[in-house]
Design an enzyme around this catalytic site. Structure first.
Site, PDB file in Angstrom:
ATOM      1  N   ASN A  85       0.798  -1.213   0.000  1.00 13.82           N
ATOM      2  CA  ASN A  85       0.000   0.000   0.000  1.00 13.82           C
ATOM      3  C   ASN A  85       0.837   1.273   0.000  1.00 13.82           C
ATOM      4  O   ASN A  85       0.369   2.342   0.392  1.00 13.82           O
ATOM      5  CB  ASN A  85      -0.969   0.006   1.186  1.00 13.82           C
ATOM      6  CG  ASN A  85      -1.856  -1.218   1.190  1.00 13.82           C
ATOM      7  OD1 ASN A  85      -1.763  -2.055   2.078  1.00 13.82           O
ATOM      8  ND2 ASN A  85      -2.679  -1.356   0.169  1.00 13.82           N
ATOM      9  N   ILE A  92       1.945   6.970   1.166  1.00 16.07           N
ATOM     10  CA  ILE A  92       1.215   5.899   1.835  1.00 16.07           C
ATOM     11  C   ILE A  92      -0.271   5.982   1.518  1.00 16.07           C
ATOM     12  O   ILE A  92      -0.885   7.036   1.632  1.00 16.07           O
ATOM     13  CB  ILE A  92       1.419   5.974   3.364  1.00 16.07           C
ATOM     14  CG1 ILE A  92       2.914   5.867   3.696  1.00 16.07           C
ATOM     15  CG2 ILE A  92       0.639   4.881   4.075  1.00 16.07           C
ATOM     16  CD1 ILE A  92       3.260   6.243   5.112  1.00 16.07           C
ATOM     17  N   CYS A  93      -0.813   4.848   1.112  1.00 13.32           N
ATOM     18  CA  CYS A  93      -2.225   4.794   0.745  1.00 13.32           C
ATOM     19  C   CYS A  93      -3.000   4.204   1.913  1.00 13.32           C
ATOM     20  O   CYS A  93      -2.995   3.004   2.127  1.00 13.32           O
ATOM     21  CB  CYS A  93      -2.363   3.921  -0.501  1.00 13.32           C
ATOM     22  SG  CYS A  93      -4.038   3.645  -1.007  1.00 13.32           S
ATOM     23  N   LEU A  94      -3.625   5.076   2.684  1.00 13.88           N
ATOM     24  CA  LEU A  94      -4.303   4.630   3.902  1.00 13.88           C
ATOM     25  C   LEU A  94      -5.597   5.431   4.047  1.00 13.88           C
ATOM     26  O   LEU A  94      -5.605   6.645   3.845  1.00 13.88           O
ATOM     27  CB  LEU A  94      -3.368   4.873   5.101  1.00 13.88           C
ATOM     28  CG  LEU A  94      -3.875   4.512   6.487  1.00 13.88           C
ATOM     29  CD1 LEU A  94      -4.160   3.020   6.590  1.00 13.88           C
ATOM     30  CD2 LEU A  94      -2.851   4.912   7.546  1.00 13.88           C
ATOM     31  N   ASP A 127      -6.347  -2.788  -2.397  1.00 14.62           N
ATOM     32  CA  ASP A 127      -6.054  -1.435  -2.853  1.00 14.62           C
ATOM     33  C   ASP A 127      -4.549  -1.276  -3.078  1.00 14.62           C
ATOM     34  O   ASP A 127      -3.894  -0.495  -2.401  1.00 14.62           O
ATOM     35  CB  ASP A 127      -6.556  -0.458  -1.765  1.00 14.62           C
ATOM     36  CG  ASP A 127      -6.789   0.919  -2.338  1.00 14.62           C
ATOM     37  OD1 ASP A 127      -6.620   1.084  -3.559  1.00 14.62           O
ATOM     38  OD2 ASP A 127      -7.132   1.826  -1.555  1.00 14.62           O
TER      39      ASP A 127
END
Lengths: 162, 562
Positions: A85, A92-94, A127
């Site tokens: 992610n 950062i994909c959060l 994701d």
């Protein structure tokens, strides 16, 4: 409308100094002239105990905008950080860092960093943000864990001193 | 009070629905009786049903609605009822034109009877009626569920404004419906906002210490009013209409009245405009008119046809959002418009008339008889016939490198694309021609109507009807033009020399002939048009042309079988 980003971040810093989770580091960046930039925070997140990231210390840069806390900060690992992610750029994909999704103005720096720590052990393969870690996790868990140990697990000193 | 106004609106609606199929007749009678109990003064203000040509049966009103609409106000005090009578009269005085939007207006004024679905375009709910319906739905839900209007709005929005659906689901599982809509559970809903409290604790957004004024939704997550205001304003600025509580993982939505309480007027107005528009976006019963700069919304539920008309008289297709395109199908239209738009036909022309320079691939059109070509761009010299180097030709005016097979193949290809191009152009020219004619006719009509009005001022004894027919006839003419225009798209898609095409061409020819006759007549001088015999001819021709139009549309609908 005058933003409250700076005052809120000053307060965040105060609260952090009063109390922060063990082995986490978070502090505003120091410019070359010695002054500090309250909108950019250098942080270090330790790998969670008992997880495959345990023992590592991972640097994260939080960049806040003047619209903080209405808008989330951007959080980056170093480039090419190995995690499904994390984009190749390190972003950062959060969900809690996504304004459209889970971001709320009341989330503290502490909550953000703990959220990222959590993400390390609990990647969201629905994701994906990078190919390498995504495919390894999907196809060979053992290989994935090995790479985490090899690429991710670096001694604290090799990043930067705190 | 609100409730009775609503029921009178319902009654009005029922009166505008004269020809319900027999299955619905009984229930509607029953409903009518029940509404008569509450509203009495309606006998003499029946809405004229002439305007209402036909109407699709409405789904029977939801049982839960009927069931939970108790006789509470039946037993209410007398004075209120007197008031109601007044308000009822007030409502029934809404101009007829307004009411007719609620009803179902056949576009042909009932003059030509046709069962054809594609033949009729329907004008439906307009802006005002939409707002009114939105308001009514909200108020009804608010009252039935005992919640505030703004909470009712949130509930309705969570189910795409399907009131019946909401109510029946709510009866089943109120908790679930509330959670999905982001409102607190029913008991707490009416306390949507805790009153502001001044406290010394730290606000978790600005992290400032008190004393600060705090507010919270019914979830209890409180923030200082400054932070609320900044948060809401920013969300509104971004066009967000579903604002949730700032607390992480709290899914409670902020109702409209909170925005009004905490934000300035300007922000609130912006917000409520967004919410109003969201009704059209979310509701499955409404669409935006796709015409440029129109911005009106149109209801779709009253329509049996996919072609509807907005209050500005733009007619369009609900499915593909282009102009009303009967008899052509949506996919034909999409393909046609794409064909007209992109370069595919230019390409056909190029391949039929040009060759590419063998060296630099520039497209070259031959401009003289000589086959010795020199590319203007790269100066390459080649032979038009064989595309070989000119230098290799020993005899200047005949190509000795002639390869009959190769040339034949390329000639065939050229002929084919030329034929396809010709076919396309045949339909395209006629299509464009009708479009152009319609625009001109609209101009002529406007001029004629102006002149007529002038004449009427000069000779006031002339009745309005004596001059009005020109506008109406041109309106009909334009309808024929639009249909004619699209017949060429339809014909382009039909296989040549099939029996369907033959029949179609026959119908098309008929419509075209009558349309042209009408057009010619309407273009004559205004003085001529005022003659009684010309007027009757115009009327007759307009009827004949309309007849042809409907015949064609019906023919297409029935599959073009003779």
């Amino acid at each position: 409308m005058a933003g409250i980003a700076r005052s809120r971040l000053t307060q965040e810093r105060k609260n952090w100094r009063k109390d922060h989770p063990y082995s986490f580091v978070a502090k505003p960046e120091t410019r070359d002239d010695g002054s500090s930039d309250i909108l950019v925070w250098q942080c270090i997140i330790p790998g969670k105990k008992g997880g495959i990231w345990e023992g590592g210390f991972y640097p994260v840069v939080l960049k806040f905008s003047e619209e903080y806390p209405e808008k989330p900060p951007q959080a980056n690992f170093p480039q090419h950080f190995f995690h499904p992610n994390v984009y190749p750029s390190g972003k950062i994909c959060l969900s809690i860092l996504n304004e459209e999704k889970g971001w709320r103005p009341s989330l503290s720096v502490k909550q953000i960093l703990q959220g990222i720590q959590d993400l390390l052990d609990n990647p969201n393969n629905g994701d994906p943000a990078q190919e390498k870690a995504y495919h390894l996790l999907l196809n060979s868990k053992a290989q994935y864990e090995l790479t985490v140990k090899k690429e991710g697990l670096l001694p604290k000193d090799s990043w930067y001193t705190t | 009070m609100q409730r009775l106004t609503r029921s009178s609106a319902r009654q009005r609606e029922e009166e505008t629905r004269p020809s319900l199929p027999s299955t619905n007749q009984n229930s509607s009678k029953r409903r009518k009786q029940s509404t008569e109990n509450t509203v009495t003064a309606t006998g003499n203000d029946q809405v004229s049903s002439d305007k209402v040509a036909k109407r699709t049966p409405e789904e029977p009103s939801n049982p839960t609605t009927a069931g939970t609409k108790p006789s509470a106000s039946n037993s209410s005090q007398q004075p209120e009822q007197v008031q109601n009578q007044e308000s009822d009269v007030e409502i029934s005085e809404i101009p007829e034109s307004d009411v007719s939007y609620f009803g179902y207006c056949s576009d042909d004024g009932g003059e030509v009877q046709s069962n054809s679905k594609v033949a009729t375009e329907t004008s439906c709910m307009d802006e005002q009626a939409r707002r009114r319906q939105q308001q009514e739905d909200t108020e009804e839900v608010a009252e039935l569920l005992g919640v505030e209007n703004s909470v009712a709005t949130l509930l309705l929005r969570s189910v795409a404004w399907n009131k019946e659906d909401l109510l029946s689901r709510y009866m089943e599982d109120a908790e679930k419906v509330c959670a999905a809509a982001g409102v607190a559970n029913p008991a707490a809903v009416s306390l949507a906002m805790l009153s502001a409290q001044v406290s010394d604790r730290e606000c978790s957004i600005c992290r400032l210490d008190g004393p600060l004024a705090f507010s919270a939704l019914s979830c209890g997550h409180s923030y200082c009013d400054c932070c609320w205001k900044r948060f809401l304003s920013l969300k509104v600025e971004e066009g967000e209409t579903r604002i949730v509580c700032p607390e992480p993982s709290c899914s409670l939505q902020v109702p409209e009245n909170i925005v009004r309480q905490l934000c300035d007027r300007e922000t609130f107005e912006k917000y409520s405009a967004y919410v109003e528009n969201a009704f059209v976006d979310e509701s499955k019963t409404c669409v935006w008119c796709p015409y440029p700069n129109c911005g009106l919304s149109v209801g779709t539920t009253d329509s049996s046809s996919k072609f509807i008309i907005c209050a500005q008289r733009h007619s369009f297709c609900v499915e593909c959002r282009s102009e009303a395109h009967a008899p052509a199908q949506c996919d034909q239209v999409i393909e046609w418009l794409k064909k007209c738009d992109d370069d595919s036909e230019t390409f056909n022309w190029l391949s039929a008339n040009t060759q590419d320079c063998p060296k630099c691939q520039s497209t070259i059109e031959k401009n003289g008889g000589c086959n010795h070509m020199t590319c203007r761009k790269c100066k390459h010299e080649f032979c038009w016939v064989c595309l070989g180097l000119w230098q290799s030709h020993t005899d200047y005016y005949s190509c000795n490198r002639f390869d009959p097979d190769k040339v034949k193949a390329s000639e065939d290809g050229k002929a084919k694309s030329r034929a396809a191009l010709d076919r396309y152009l045949h339909y395209y020219h006629r299509y464009m021609n009708h479009e152009r004619s319609r625009k001109l006719e609209e101009q002529i009509r406007d001029k004629a109507v102006l002149k007529m009005e002038e004449l009427q001022k000069k000779e006031p004894q002339r009745l309005w009807g004596d001059v009005q027919f020109v506008g109406e006839a041109t309106e009909k003419l334009c309808k024929c033009r639009v249909v004619l225009k699209w017949t060429y798209v339809f014909a382009h898609a039909l296989e040549d020399s099939s029996s369907q095409k033959n029949l179609f061409c026959f119908l098309q020819e008929d419509l075209e002939r009558n349309t042209e006759r009408l057009s010619e007549l309407l273009e004559s001088e205004v003085e001529n048009l005022l003659k009684a015999e010309v007027k009757s001819e115009v009327l007759a021709l307009a009827a004949v042309a309309t007849q042809s139009r409907l015949k064609l549309l019906q023919g297409v609908e029935e599959g073009l079988v003779a």
